[in-house]
Design an enzyme around this catalytic site. Structure first.
Site, short mmCIF file in Angstrom:
data_model
loop_
_atom_site.label_atom_id
_atom_site.label_comp_id
_atom_site.label_asym_id
_atom_site.label_seq_id
_atom_site.Cartn_x
_atom_site.Cartn_y
_atom_site.Cartn_z
N ASP A 1 -1.92 -37.16 2.13
CA ASP A 1 -1.10 -36.97 3.37
C ASP A 1 -1.17 -35.80 4.29
O ASP A 1 -0.27 -35.16 4.48
CB ASP A 1 0.53 -37.32 2.70
N ALA B 1 12.75 -37.32 -1.19
CA ALA B 1 13.01 -36.28 -1.56
C ALA B 1 13.70 -35.48 -0.50
O ALA B 1 13.20 -35.72 0.89
CB ALA B 1 12.13 -35.59 -2.19
N SER B 2 14.29 -34.54 -0.83
CA SER B 2 15.02 -33.46 0.48
C SER B 2 14.40 -32.16 -0.08
O SER B 2 14.42 -31.69 -1.30
CB SER B 2 16.31 -33.76 0.80
N ALA C 1 11.24 -40.00 2.36
CA ALA C 1 11.53 -41.19 1.53
C ALA C 1 12.26 -40.85 0.22
O ALA C 1 13.21 -41.67 -0.30
CB ALA C 1 10.67 -42.12 1.57
N GLY D 1 13.40 -29.84 5.35
CA GLY D 1 12.82 -31.26 5.55
C GLY D 1 13.11 -32.44 4.77
O GLY D 1 13.76 -32.08 3.66
N GLN D 2 13.10 -33.55 4.99
CA GLN D 2 13.45 -34.77 4.22
C GLN D 2 12.67 -35.87 4.49
O GLN D 2 12.00 -36.08 5.21
CB GLN D 2 14.95 -35.18 4.81
#
Length: 753
Positions: free
Chosen positions: A170, A21-22, A19, A16-17
């Site tokens: 979130d 971090a990945s 804004a 997943g990616q």
């Protein structure tokens, strides 16, 4: 390849990616254990220091089965980027589950309850305690001194965030990860605490985080529409996100959808969420500049039972409220969701309606509350409810605990037989073929993928409906078969009692001792004997007619039983499910190829031709699938409903007829008992009078030749005494028969639980 001191990963293994971090799939260098590593990029370091370390601090404080575990915080070797080493969830996220075509119309009920448990346990107490006590509706009746069991550490899990004073900010399906337990069960875990922060009970915040489709309207106004406003936000904004997430999980769709989609028509999206009437749980705009349509219930395509929907809808209505004064607090949300999770499900198949119901009931409630809950769903009043379970009548005493109800499943429910006749309505559903999209003639990889996904989702919905309709047919046939078997048993018992009464009456009426008595005496009482015998003959004829009527009912029930067995064999021989599954498997292969192709910039000539052929084959398979569903599954189901209605009327008529015959037999037995008692009294009087007369004759003129009465008179007295005893026995037998007849109208007691 990238690494830290203890972990190693490849940048191709992206999970997943975002804004800042990945997330990658990584391995422990020593043990080889799979983990997930969250690697922060350069943009993340532009944030204030306290924001950068917030996620580390939050995760260090949390330790719960429904929160992704933090194992370590390390740094990469070269760039010294911060890395969070976390638990790896191998089955994607709730979003990936909902994005699968199998769940295009929402999760199955069992899976939804697992999600509800996770979301409620982890998030519901993330805010401050409400000043008002939680709402408890009248249905939450508890037995004094008895505590309800907590579902899977609900209190501990939900208190976990509250005790640490944390708000997530979130919550969305993409941040709820899924893994499989040792027994194959789903376990959902909340992740991505990058927007989380610690908050005191009365503290507010002004910063905006989250994903726009799941944002509270006040946050949406500032973050998405960029409108200046001075509003502050409390911890209850998470409740709005939870409401949208739960609606998405239940239906497969977002609750608020403007024409063109939420991200294309942002102003209308904001208008829908802010203008929503109280009690509405969804709003859509189907035409450009068209009116808004509000929904107060979940759509008919939802796969949740009406029993669960009735519990869930009030929760959604009260947390999807813009005004915080009207919105529930966390305590109320917890009280209601916990109440659902603490209930047991009793599966009830209404034979008269041909509908399977899921009745949610507390184990400590009384059966009277269960019967009332059945009434709320079926509109069958408790006094008209009769239950069968595994072929036997099951008596539910209202004052007992609901724990005495048998353990049921969807394939083995309680069968509700209403004493009031009604037309079967069957399962209400929407044809998946409605509003199904079609491929555009030209090749458009993204559009073709989207169309294939929608059509495949409709295909899986058709498969689920086909299975549900077939299961409904089996339950109809099985329930009717059980009714026939119980009524045949009633016929046999009633016939046995009737024939027993006839045997005694025939024995009594066939004796010649009455005529002997009448020929040897002129007593007035003997005149009544003839009347009583006529009365008994009439009763015998009436019982004979009852016997004949019961035999006719037996024949009718035997014919119905044969029809039911024939139809059951036809249902078992049905192969439409396998044919639909075959089409789906073929379509799924093409869909996966489309999914892969959409990531490419374009196709070569030969690949494009193959793609076009795949579109043709996909459309052909879809047409075949929907044709099987409509012309085989639906038509057979509708035919079975008509036949079921006819058979149910026959069953009701037979039951009413047997009840009337049983009442008649009982009445005739009572009358015969009275006649036999009267006859017995008369014979007692006759016998006694004969003995007195003989004694007086012997005293006045003693016999010249012998000191004994004449043989004829002695024999007559003995016959009279014997007949009196027989009459008393017959009266006793008839009285016993009446008790049996009365018992036929009541089902036998339920087996021990």
């Amino acid at each position: 390849m990238q690494s830290t001191v203890n972990y190693l990963w490849h940048t191709d293994d992206l999970l997943g990616q975002g804004a800042t971090a990945s997330v990658y799939k990584a391995r422990n260098k020593k043990s080889g254990e799979l983990v997930a590593v969250k690697v922060f990029n350069t943009a993340s370091y532009l944030r204030p220091r306290e924001v950068q370390v917030r996620e580390f601090e939050v995760l260090r404080k949390l330790n719960h089965q429904n929160i992704v575990k933090l194992f370590a915080v390390e740094e990469t070797g070269g760039s010294r980027q911060k890395v969070l080493v976390m638990e790896y969830c191998s089955s994607g996220s709730l979003l990936s589950v909902l994005e699968s075509p199998e769940n295009a119309f929402g999760l199955p009920e069992e899976e939804f309850l697992v999600v509800l448990r996770c979301v409620a346990h982890v998030n519901a107490l993330s805010g401050p305690k409400d000043s008002l006590p939680p709402k408890v509706s009248p249905r939450h009746e508890a037995v004094p001194g008895q505590r309800a069991s907590s579902p899977l550490s609900a209190v501990a899990g939900m208190n976990h965030l509250r005790e640490n004073g944390i708000v997530h900010r979130d919550i969305k399906p993409g941040n709820i990860l899924r893994l499989l337990g040792e027994e194959g069960q789903s376990i959902y875990k909340l992740t991505d605490f990058g927007a989380a922060r610690e908050l005191d009970d009365d503290e507010k915040f002004v910063s905006v985080y989250g994903t726009e489709e799941y944002l509270h309207p006040d946050m949406y106004e500032r973050a998405v529409l960029r409108k200046p406003q001075q509003k502050t936000f409390g911890v209850t904004v998470d409740l709005w996100s939870i409401g949208v997430t739960l609606y998405h999980a239940a239906t497969g769709s977002l609750p608020f959808v403007p024409f063109g989609g939420p991200r294309r028509n942002k102003e209308m999206m904001y208008r829908i969420t802010t203008e929503k009437p109280a009690g509405a749980i969804a709003g859509t705009q189907k035409e450009e500049n068209g009116p808004l349509e509000w929904s107060y219930t979940l759509p008919v395509t939802c796969r949740l039972s009406l029993g669960l929907q009735s519990q869930l809808v009030p929760i959604l209505a009260n947390i999807l409220e813009v005004e915080q004064a009207k919105c529930w607090g966390f305590d109320q949300f917890f009280a209601e969701t916990s109440d659902i999770l603490q209930r047991v499900i009793v599966h009830v198949f209404s034979l008269s309606q041909a509908v399977l119901h899921h009745v949610y009931i507390h184990a400590h409630n009384t059966i009277a509350i269960f019967l009332e809950a059945v009434y709320e769903q079926t509109r069958v009043a408790p006094q008209h409810q009769k239950f069968l379970f595994e072929g036997h009548f099951w008596v539910l005493e209202p004052n007992l605990s609901a724990q005495h109800i048998a353990h049921t499943t969807a394939s083995s429910p309680l069968t509700l037989l209403s004493t009031a006749s009604e037309t079967p309505k069957g399962l209400a559903f929407k044809d998946p073929a409605q509003d199904i999209p079609k491929f555009f003639p030209k090749v458009d990889l993204q559009a073709d993928y989207t169309t294939a996904k929608s059509v495949l989702g409709a295909g899986y919905q058709a498969l689920w409906l086909a299975r549900t309709l077939l299961a409904g047919q089996e339950l109809m046939l099985r329930g009717l078969y059980w009714c026939v078997e119980t009524f045949q048993a009633t016929c046999r018992r009633t016939l046995e009692v009737t024939r027993m009464a006839l045997l005694f009456l025939s024995s009594s009426l066939g004796t010649e001792r009455f005529s002997s008595v009448a020929g040897m005496t002129e007593m007035q009482e003997l005149k009544k004997v003839t009347e009583l015998r006529s009365r008994l003959r009439a009763l015998a004829e009436a019982l004979s007619r009852c016997s004949h009527s019961i035999t006719e009912s037996q024949t009718s029930l035997s014919n119905l039983r044969s029809e039911l067995l024939k139809n059951r064999d036809q249902v078992h021989a049905d192969r439409s499910i396998q044919q639909i599954q075959y089409c789906l498997d073929k379509m799924n292969l093409i869909y996966k190829q489309f999914k892969k192709s959409r990531m490419r910039p374009g196709l070569g000539y030969n690949e494009e031709q193959i793609h076009k052929l795949d579109k043709v084959n996909f459309s052909r398979l879809a047409k075949r699938l929907l044709q099987l569903f409509q012309e085989t599954c639906v038509q057979k189901y509708q035919t079975s409903l008509v036949t079921h209605g006819r058979w149910m009327r026959e069953v009701h008529e037979t039951r009413n007829h047997l009840r009337m015959v049983g009442c008649s037999v009982a009445a005739y037995n009572t009358e015969a008992q009275g006649a036999q008692e009267s006859l017995s009294k008369i014979l007692d009087q006759v016998s006694h009078q004969l003995l007195q007369d003989r004694t007086r004759e012997a005293q006045v003129s003693p016999p010249l030749t012998a000191p004994y009465p004449s043989p004829a008179l002695t024999d007559l007295v003995l016959q009279m005494q014997e007949l009196c005893e027989e009459m008393k026995l017959l009266a006793f037998d008839l009285q016993d028969n009446n008790r049996v007849i009365e018992g036929l109208s009541r089902p036998p007691s339920a087996p021990d639980s």
